[in-house]
Design a protein around this motif. Structure first.
Motif, PDB file in Angstrom:
ATOM      1  N   GLY A   1       0.847  -1.200   0.000  1.00 36.09           N
ATOM      2  CA  GLY A   1       0.000   0.000   0.000  1.00 36.09           C
ATOM      3  C   GLY A   1       0.875   1.239   0.000  1.00 36.09           C
ATOM      4  N   LEU A   2       0.719   2.072  -1.014  1.00 40.71           N
ATOM      5  CA  LEU A   2       1.538   3.294  -1.126  1.00 40.71           C
ATOM      6  C   LEU A   2       0.594   4.481  -1.226  1.00 40.71           C
ATOM      7  CD1 LEU A   2       3.997   2.205  -3.974  1.00 40.71           C
ATOM      8  CD2 LEU A   2       4.370   2.044  -1.510  1.00 40.71           C
ATOM      9  N   TYR A   3       0.684   5.397  -0.271  1.00 38.86           N
ATOM     10  CA  TYR A   3      -0.197   6.572  -0.316  1.00 38.86           C
ATOM     11  C   TYR A   3       0.679   7.810  -0.463  1.00 38.86           C
ATOM     12  CZ  TYR A   3      -4.582   9.092   0.620  1.00 38.86           C
ATOM     13  OH  TYR A   3      -5.707   9.875   0.520  1.00 38.86           O
ATOM     14  N   SER A   4       0.583   8.457  -1.627  1.00 40.62           N
ATOM     15  CA  SER A   4       1.452   9.605  -1.916  1.00 40.62           C
ATOM     16  C   SER A   4       0.656  10.867  -2.205  1.00 40.62           C
ATOM     17  CB  SER A   4       2.315   9.325  -3.147  1.00 40.62           C
ATOM     18  OG  SER A   4       2.905   8.058  -3.054  1.00 40.62           O
TER      19      SER A   4
ATOM     20  N   ASP B   1       1.666  15.365  -2.387  1.00 37.71           N
ATOM     21  CA  ASP B   1       2.896  16.174  -2.469  1.00 37.71           C
ATOM     22  C   ASP B   1       2.743  17.596  -1.939  1.00 37.71           C
ATOM     23  OD1 ASP B   1       1.527  17.499  -4.459  1.00 37.71           O
ATOM     24  OD2 ASP B   1       2.978  17.088  -6.048  1.00 37.71           O
ATOM     25  N   TRP B   2       1.728  17.830  -1.099  1.00 37.90           N
ATOM     26  CA  TRP B   2       1.453  19.220  -0.699  1.00 37.90           C
ATOM     27  C   TRP B   2       2.484  19.802   0.264  1.00 37.90           C
ATOM     28  CZ3 TRP B   2      -0.937  19.770   4.416  1.00 37.90           C
ATOM     29  CH2 TRP B   2      -1.313  18.559   5.001  1.00 37.90           C
ATOM     30  N   LEU B   3       3.397  18.979   0.808  1.00 39.78           N
ATOM     31  CA  LEU B   3       4.410  19.534   1.714  1.00 39.78           C
ATOM     32  C   LEU B   3       5.775  19.721   1.063  1.00 39.78           C
ATOM     33  CD1 LEU B   3       3.693  18.034   5.223  1.00 39.78           C
ATOM     34  CD2 LEU B   3       2.900  20.141   4.161  1.00 39.78           C
ATOM     35  N   VAL B   4       5.898  19.388  -0.220  1.00 35.03           N
ATOM     36  CA  VAL B   4       7.179  19.595  -0.898  1.00 35.03           C
ATOM     37  C   VAL B   4       7.532  21.087  -0.850  1.00 35.03           C
ATOM     38  CG1 VAL B   4       8.342  19.439  -3.128  1.00 35.03           C
ATOM     39  CG2 VAL B   4       6.893  17.571  -2.365  1.00 35.03           C
ATOM     40  N   ASP B   5       6.534  21.931  -0.887  1.00 39.91           N
ATOM     41  CA  ASP B   5       6.738  23.378  -0.797  1.00 39.91           C
ATOM     42  C   ASP B   5       7.105  23.763   0.645  1.00 39.91           C
ATOM     43  OD1 ASP B   5       6.578  26.083  -0.690  1.00 39.91           O
ATOM     44  OD2 ASP B   5       4.452  26.223  -1.261  1.00 39.91           O
ATOM     45  N   PRO B   6       8.347  24.228   0.889  1.00 35.20           N
ATOM     46  CA  PRO B   6       8.757  24.546   2.270  1.00 35.20           C
ATOM     47  C   PRO B   6       7.990  25.719   2.855  1.00 35.20           C
ATOM     48  CG  PRO B   6      10.476  25.153   0.695  1.00 35.20           C
ATOM     49  CD  PRO B   6       9.401  24.494  -0.099  1.00 35.20           C
ATOM     50  N   GLU B   7       7.304  26.479   2.002  1.00 30.45           N
ATOM     51  CA  GLU B   7       6.521  27.628   2.487  1.00 30.45           C
ATOM     52  C   GLU B   7       5.113  27.227   2.900  1.00 30.45           C
ATOM     53  OE1 GLU B   7       7.876  30.550   3.002  1.00 30.45           O
ATOM     54  OE2 GLU B   7       9.736  29.646   2.245  1.00 30.45           O
ATOM     55  N   PHE B   8       4.735  25.977   2.646  1.00 24.43           N
ATOM     56  CA  PHE B   8       3.378  25.590   3.065  1.00 24.43           C
ATOM     57  C   PHE B   8       3.325  25.685   4.593  1.00 24.43           C
ATOM     58  CE2 PHE B   8      -0.193  23.147   4.429  1.00 24.43           C
ATOM     59  CZ  PHE B   8      -1.156  23.435   3.474  1.00 24.43           C
ATOM     60  N   PRO B   9       2.305  26.386   5.126  1.00 25.09           N
ATOM     61  CA  PRO B   9       2.303  26.670   6.573  1.00 25.09           C
ATOM     62  C   PRO B   9       1.996  25.466   7.459  1.00 25.09           C
ATOM     63  CG  PRO B   9       0.799  28.126   5.355  1.00 25.09           C
ATOM     64  CD  PRO B   9       1.193  27.047   4.415  1.00 25.09           C
TER      65      PRO B   9
ATOM     66  N   GLY C   1       5.396  12.913  -2.103  1.00 29.64           N
ATOM     67  CA  GLY C   1       5.393  12.071  -3.306  1.00 29.64           C
ATOM     68  C   GLY C   1       5.218  12.963  -4.520  1.00 29.64           C
ATOM     69  N   THR C   2       6.263  13.690  -4.864  1.00 31.14           N
ATOM     70  CA  THR C   2       6.187  14.756  -5.885  1.00 31.14           C
ATOM     71  C   THR C   2       5.450  14.300  -7.146  1.00 31.14           C
ATOM     72  OG1 THR C   2       8.260  15.572  -5.034  1.00 31.14           O
ATOM     73  CG2 THR C   2       7.582  16.433  -7.185  1.00 31.14           C
ATOM     74  N   GLY C   3       4.431  15.063  -7.495  1.00 30.30           N
ATOM     75  CA  GLY C   3       3.641  14.740  -8.686  1.00 30.30           C
ATOM     76  C   GLY C   3       2.320  14.084  -8.341  1.00 30.30           C
ATOM     77  N   HIS C   4       2.231  13.489  -7.159  1.00 29.42           N
ATOM     78  CA  HIS C   4       0.986  12.820  -6.763  1.00 29.42           C
ATOM     79  C   HIS C   4       0.152  13.709  -5.855  1.00 29.42           C
ATOM     80  CE1 HIS C   4       1.889   9.048  -8.611  1.00 29.42           C
ATOM     81  NE2 HIS C   4       3.026   8.931  -7.960  1.00 29.42           N
ATOM     82  N   LYS C   5      -1.090  13.869  -6.185  1.00 30.24           N
ATOM     83  CA  LYS C   5      -1.978  14.713  -5.382  1.00 30.24           C
ATOM     84  C   LYS C   5      -2.731  13.884  -4.353  1.00 30.24           C
ATOM     85  CE  LYS C   5      -0.274  17.704  -7.855  1.00 30.24           C
ATOM     86  NZ  LYS C   5       0.870  18.445  -7.304  1.00 30.24           N
ATOM     87  N   ASN C   6      -3.210  12.725  -4.771  1.00 38.64           N
ATOM     88  CA  ASN C   6      -3.915  11.858  -3.811  1.00 38.64           C
ATOM     89  C   ASN C   6      -3.904  10.434  -4.348  1.00 38.64           C
ATOM     90  OD1 ASN C   6      -5.320  11.547  -1.342  1.00 38.64           O
ATOM     91  ND2 ASN C   6      -7.254  11.407  -2.438  1.00 38.64           N
TER      92      ASN C   6
ATOM     93  N   PRO D   1      -4.626   0.911  -9.424  1.00 39.37           N
ATOM     94  CA  PRO D   1      -3.549   1.808  -9.829  1.00 39.37           C
ATOM     95  C   PRO D   1      -3.450   3.060  -8.975  1.00 39.37           C
ATOM     96  CG  PRO D   1      -5.313   1.787 -11.461  1.00 39.37           C
ATOM     97  CD  PRO D   1      -5.650   0.733 -10.454  1.00 39.37           C
ATOM     98  N   GLY D   2      -4.472   3.299  -8.163  1.00 42.61           N
ATOM     99  CA  GLY D   2      -4.405   4.436  -7.259  1.00 42.61           C
ATOM    100  C   GLY D   2      -5.660   5.256  -7.367  1.00 42.61           C
ATOM    101  N   PHE D   3      -5.870   6.103  -6.366  1.00 39.00           N
ATOM    102  CA  PHE D   3      -7.145   6.818  -6.334  1.00 39.00           C
ATOM    103  C   PHE D   3      -7.310   7.763  -7.517  1.00 39.00           C
ATOM    104  CE2 PHE D   3     -10.333   9.798  -4.984  1.00 39.00           C
ATOM    105  CZ  PHE D   3     -11.330   8.907  -4.658  1.00 39.00           C
ATOM    106  N   GLU D   4      -6.173   8.256  -8.043  1.00 35.37           N
ATOM    107  CA  GLU D   4      -6.289   9.173  -9.182  1.00 35.37           C
ATOM    108  C   GLU D   4      -6.850   8.443 -10.420  1.00 35.37           C
ATOM    109  OE1 GLU D   4      -2.376  10.906  -9.291  1.00 35.37           O
ATOM    110  OE2 GLU D   4      -2.770  12.146  -7.546  1.00 35.37           O
ATOM    111  N   ASN D   5      -6.834   7.123 -10.365  1.00 29.82           N
ATOM    112  CA  ASN D   5      -7.472   6.293 -11.406  1.00 29.82           C
ATOM    113  C   ASN D   5      -8.385   5.279 -10.722  1.00 29.82           C
ATOM    114  OD1 ASN D   5      -6.287   7.058 -14.064  1.00 29.82           O
ATOM    115  ND2 ASN D   5      -4.423   6.712 -12.873  1.00 29.82           N
ATOM    116  N   GLN D   6      -9.201   5.795  -9.817  1.00 36.39           N
ATOM    117  CA  GLN D   6      -9.949   4.879  -8.941  1.00 36.39           C
ATOM    118  C   GLN D   6     -10.969   3.997  -9.664  1.00 36.39           C
ATOM    119  OE1 GLN D   6     -13.337   5.559  -6.822  1.00 36.39           O
ATOM    120  NE2 GLN D   6     -13.577   7.732  -7.218  1.00 36.39           N
ATOM    121  N   ASN D   7     -11.323   4.345 -10.895  1.00 31.35           N
ATOM    122  CA  ASN D   7     -12.355   3.568 -11.579  1.00 31.35           C
ATOM    123  C   ASN D   7     -11.807   2.399 -12.384  1.00 31.35           C
ATOM    124  OD1 ASN D   7     -14.935   5.032 -10.957  1.00 31.35           O
ATOM    125  ND2 ASN D   7     -13.649   6.733 -11.633  1.00 31.35           N
TER     126      ASN D   7
END
Ligand code: SOE
Length: 390
Positions: A160-163, A165-173, A266-271, A287-293
């Protein structure tokens, strides 16, 4: 036609998860045949925007006081979409007031609290469920059916891999999901709760674990304004006291091996919440939630020369939950998984039945994550049975 029974809902929380649960109550009756209809009675939250949000979402009333909502005689179901640190108090008060409870994950801030929550709903005999919405994607329900029907044979591997990438940005609060005092942990509980639940749902109980985790960026701007997953940075800096990424190995009671990784880097992956399961007779790849169907299925018993992973398009056939939605190929999304949760919950309330997943599933998931935390501290394997007891 007789009028439908009503289930009056009080929802505590009005941000990101609130929006999704609201979407579910709004759409469940149009999608599925339900005996009782949910009534969006009171929306409760903190902030000046609660009245406006309640109006826009179509709730009859609004409140800033969750205790008053829980105390109301006309509320049947309390839905908790507030930050994790508030789950315990609200859920126990709701159960003691005889209300059914729907609580977002993770169930609580620690195992003891989770246990008290389970005992409270059991003592009050109220219907209870936890927001493991990925169980409710038709592809995962189909994977479960294939496994239960023996199509994979003896299971050897779960991955199970859950990726995100919203924290790659060091400015994210430093939003609440990055503060231990409010979230309990970082990616490990936020994302790990979903992966561990899918592992238990599909493959069964876990016997022991060993983990590792890192916080890549240790200081971030303190959030000036935050709203769900979005936040605006202020001038001060603060320490990140939760994990950015966690991985662990597991041994399942039935003899399979598990490999888990949860990251907000997980740079490039949103959910992307990807599952692979391999057994003696076949394999499954979600294949992952981004292709959940889609679900890929390899049947080792296919005729010689024709074997290979087949891509199953969800809705092509009588897949779970698909009857509520659009024609095959016109694909459902994130919001629909929440409609499925509410559909199962309302059906259970009507039949006075248990819902899957329940608070017990929330506890068991948390027990495994606590064992991972202990294994990281001890730098060795930890038996899940030695960590908690319900
Ligand atoms: C943020 O990481 C988040 O919104 C989680 O809290 C949810 O549980 C997950 O479904 C999507 O990502």
């Amino acid at each position: 036609m007789a009028e439908k029974k009503k289930i009056n809902v009080g929802m505590i929380g009005h941000k990101f998860m609130g929006r999704l649960h609201n979407h579910a109550y709004t759409n469940v009756e149009a999608a599925f045949d339900i005996q009782s209809r949910p009534v969006k009675k009171v929306l409760c939250g903190i902030g000046d925007d609660v009245p406006e949000t309640a109006k826009r979402w179509g709730w009859e009333e609004w409140s800033n006081d969750w205790e008053a909502v829980v105390a109301r005689d006309d509320i049947d179901l309390i839905d908790i979409v507030a930050p994790s640190k508030l789950h315990k108090e609200i859920a126990i008060a709701a159960a003691e007031a005889g209300k059914h409870v729907f609580c977002e994950k993770p169930l609580a801030m620690n195992l003891q609290d989770a246990k008290e929550m389970v005992h409270a709903v059991q003592k009050a005999s109220v219907v209870n469920t936890i927001g493991f919405n990925y169980r409710k994607t038709p592809a995962i329900s189909l994977a479960k059916k294939l496994i239960d029907d023996g199509r994979l044979g003896r299971i050897f591997h779960f991955r199970g891999l859950y990726s995100q990438d919203w924290l790659v940005d060091p400015e994210f609060p430093l939003a609440w999901r990055l503060r231990e005092s409010e979230a309990g942990a970082g990616s490990s509980w936020d994302l790990g709760a979903h992966v561990v639940d899918l592992a238990r749902f599909l493959v069964g109980e876990i016997d022991e674990v060993i983990g590792s985790q890192m916080t890549f960026i240790k200081e971030r701007p303190v959030a000036k304004i935050e709203d769900g997953l979005t936040a605006i940075a202020g001038d001060e800096m603060g320490i990140v006291d939760v994990d950015d990424a966690t991985s662990f190995l597991a041994k399942f009671e039935a003899g399979a091996m598990g490999l888990f990784e949860m990251t907000r880097y997980g740079t490039g992956h949103k959910n992307e919440n990807r599952i692979e399961i391999y057994g003696s007779k076949g394999g499954i790849i979600w294949p992952g939630f981004e292709n959940q169907n889609q679900l890929y299925f390899y049947d080792a018993e296919d005729p010689d020369g024709e074997r290979g992973f087949r891509r199953i398009q969800i809705g092509e056939g009588s897949h779970p939950y698909s009857s509520g939605w659009w024609p095959v190929g016109h694909n459902i999304g994130f919001g629909e998984t929440f409609v499925h949760e509410v559909y199962d919950l309302l059906t259970a309330i009507d039949h006075k039945a248990e819902v899957s997943p329940s608070f017990v599933d929330g506890y068991k998931c948390q027990e495994i994550l606590a064992a991972v935390d202990q294994s990281i501290a001890a730098r060795s394997w930890v038996k899940v049975s030695e960590v908690g007891n319900l």
